[in-house]
Design a protein around this motif. Structure first.
Motif, mmCIF file in Angstrom:
data_model
loop_
_atom_site.group_PDB
_atom_site.id
_atom_site.type_symbol
_atom_site.label_atom_id
_atom_site.label_comp_id
_atom_site.label_asym_id
_atom_site.label_seq_id
_atom_site.Cartn_x
_atom_site.Cartn_y
_atom_site.Cartn_z
ATOM 1 N N THR A 269 -39.750 45.221 -4.654
ATOM 2 C CA THR A 269 -41.008 44.916 -5.303
ATOM 3 C C THR A 269 -41.015 43.561 -5.338
ATOM 4 N N ARG A 270 -39.949 42.674 -5.125
ATOM 5 C CA ARG A 270 -39.940 41.195 -5.530
ATOM 6 C C ARG A 270 -40.392 40.606 -4.358
ATOM 7 N N LEU A 271 -40.525 41.461 -3.229
ATOM 8 C CA LEU A 271 -40.638 40.502 -1.871
ATOM 9 C C LEU A 271 -42.148 40.525 -1.565
ATOM 10 N N HIS A 272 -42.928 41.236 -2.551
ATOM 11 C CA HIS A 272 -44.433 41.305 -2.278
ATOM 12 C C HIS A 272 -45.063 39.864 -2.832
ATOM 13 N N GLY A 273 -45.714 39.059 -1.973
ATOM 14 C CA GLY A 273 -46.202 37.948 -2.565
ATOM 15 C C GLY A 273 -47.256 38.065 -3.536
#
Length: 497
Positions: A269-273
């Protein structure tokens, strides 16, 4: 009766959350679209050629709040009067001509963002031509050009009280702080250079690119906010879902950061801008519209806990889809890639959002009218801007999160001055809980009483110090306040680990 000392901005926010304060109620909305009336729609086109709208913003003052500024892919600025009556028999083009106040070419490239400043007398525009321009809206004249980024400028935000100060975020991965009064030299009075420029603000240490699924992720700064403490800024990027918070006096590293899953740095989830950030009028809450099709709500005093609420139902397939929290923090409005706009109740995130159906393309920018309660605007790739109004009959006793405050009677100006001149002075005030005016009781030490006679001289001395020459020394006076200042900012609540 209690003794109250000078408090910082964030301490004041915390007291507002604990205590209650009655504010003007906004209309309650159920989970259907019957609570909304479409006001009308206008076409976005120039000389017969349609142009995709990119950003929109209502004026900020009460007297001009009905005026809506719109920017588009062709580099135009258009000002509309949203109080015009739109006939059902009129076409969108006829509505646009009827409501249009001014229109001019501001850039030779797309305008990604805009911001009203100085009581709506001026307008800032951020463009793909790597510049920010300051426009006199009455004369449609450019009075400043802010140059320093090496990529398209995607977002900008103004200082909450000193609107000469601006923060911007660029596709080149940097964000910049500007003072519009600081021109390069006497021969280039229109050109302004950044006061500070932070490169690779959202690039992980030790690597210039983050690769995922075989593709290089952009390091673009997609959204920036100047926080209400007047010192801190928040930035978000296309590389991940992390919001970083910076103290403008110490920009070597962020003060703290927040993300949907703060427990693990390896979570997917941290890799979604993040496509956009927004904050309510009091600065208590921040929303982040994420590319995982969710909107996250953060409390600025509890960032370490992650989002306090999550809202879903729309689709965010591109970074052009934006969201905005209402000024009273009661609702969140968002565009969507499925052609609809959605509105959630902040206090009831479990309910399905209200769906606004009329657009025929991806709904991108949205905005709340700051003073005309219930009026919102949405724009879409269908080359239209639509105006909506909440039905005034739909009211409830439900109160918004940021409206839970107490009304505290302000101290007289002379007493406020003494808070800074005499640390021994303690001021006691009553809460305004009854109609009759409450008296302010002053409790002071013998030493402070001796200083009372010299107070008028101290006030005059302070006024003499605030000369135009001293004010022109900005940004050092604002971005670098003296070390003797005891004022707390977000840095004091979230120290660097």
């Amino acid at each position: 009766m209690e003794s109250i000392k000078h408090r910082s901005f964030f301490q004041d926010i915390k007291s507002r959350e604990i205590n209650g304060f009655r504010v003007r109620k906004r209309p309650y909305m159920g989970n259907d679209s019957q609570g909304f009336d479409p006001i009308g729609a206008v076409a976005v086109e120039h000389r017969g050629e349609p142009s995709p709208p990119m950003a929109l913003s209502f004026c900020k003052t009460n007297k001009n709040a009905h005026i809506l500024a719109l920017t588009d892919e062709g580099g135009y600025i258009t000002l509309f009067d949203t109080r015009k009556k739109y006939l059902d028999s009129s076409s969108y083009q006829e509505n646009a001509e009827k409501a249009k106040l001014f229109e001019w070419v501001a850039h030779e490239n797309v305008i990604f963002d805009l911001c009203w400043i100085k009581d709506d007398a001026y307008l800032l525009t951020a463009s793909g031509d790597q510049s920010i321009k300051v426009w006199d809206t009455q004369q449609q004249k450019c009075v400043r050009a802010l140059m320093g980024h090496n990529g398209s400028i995607k977002s900008l935000s103004c200082h909450p009280t000193n609107q000469e100060l601006v923060v911007s975020g660029s596709r080149d991965g940097s964000f910049a702080l500007w003072d519009t009064r600081c021109t390069k030299n006497a021969y280039q009075k229109l050109c302004v250079s950044p006061v500070s420029l932070i490169h690779e603000a959202h690039t992980s240490p030790g690597r210039r690119r983050c690769r995922r699924r075989g593709k290089a992720e952009s390091m673009s700064i997609t959204s920036v906010l100047y926080l209400k403490d007047e010192i801190s800024v928040a930035t978000a990027g296309a590389v991940d879902s992390v919001i970083k918070f910076w103290d403008t006096r110490h920009l070597k590293a962020p003060v703290t950061q927040a993300c949907p899953n703060s427990q693990s740095s390896t979570e997917e989830t941290r890799l979604h801008g993040i496509s956009s950030l927004s904050q309510d009028l009091n600065g208590v809450f921040i929303t982040a519209s994420c590319m995982d099709h969710r909107i996250y709500l953060y409390n600025v005093l509890q960032l370490e806990k992650g989002p306090i609420e999550t809202f879903s139902g729309g689709r965010t397939d591109s970074f052009f889809v934006k969201s905005a929290i209402s000024p009273d923090a009661a609702h969140i409005l968002s565009g969507s890639s499925d052609g609809n706009a959605y509105i959630w109740q902040v206090n009831k995130p479990q309910l399905d959002p209200i769906t606004l159906k009329s657009h025929d393309g991806e709904v991108t920018a949205v905005d709340w009218c700051p003073s005309e309660t219930g009026k919102v605007a949405t724009c879409s790739d269908d080359f239209t801007v639509r105006l909506w109004n909440i039905q005034s009959s739909c009211y409830t006793n439900t109160r918004s999160p940021s409206s839970m405050r107490k009304r505290v009677r302000a101290l007289p100006r002379i007493e406020r001055r003494k808070l800074f001149c005499d640390e021994d002075v303690q001021t006691v005030c009553h809460l305004d809980s009854s109609p009759p005016p409450m008296k302010v009781v002053e409790v002071s030490t013998p030493q402070s009483q001796k200083k009372k006679c010299s107070l008028s001289f101290e006030v005059k001395e302070d006024l003499d110090a605030a000369t135009p020459e001293a004010q022109m020394k900005s940004p050092s006076s604002v971005l670098n306040p003296p070390s003797s200042s005891k004022r707390k900012t977000i840095r004091d609540y979230f120290p660097v680990s």
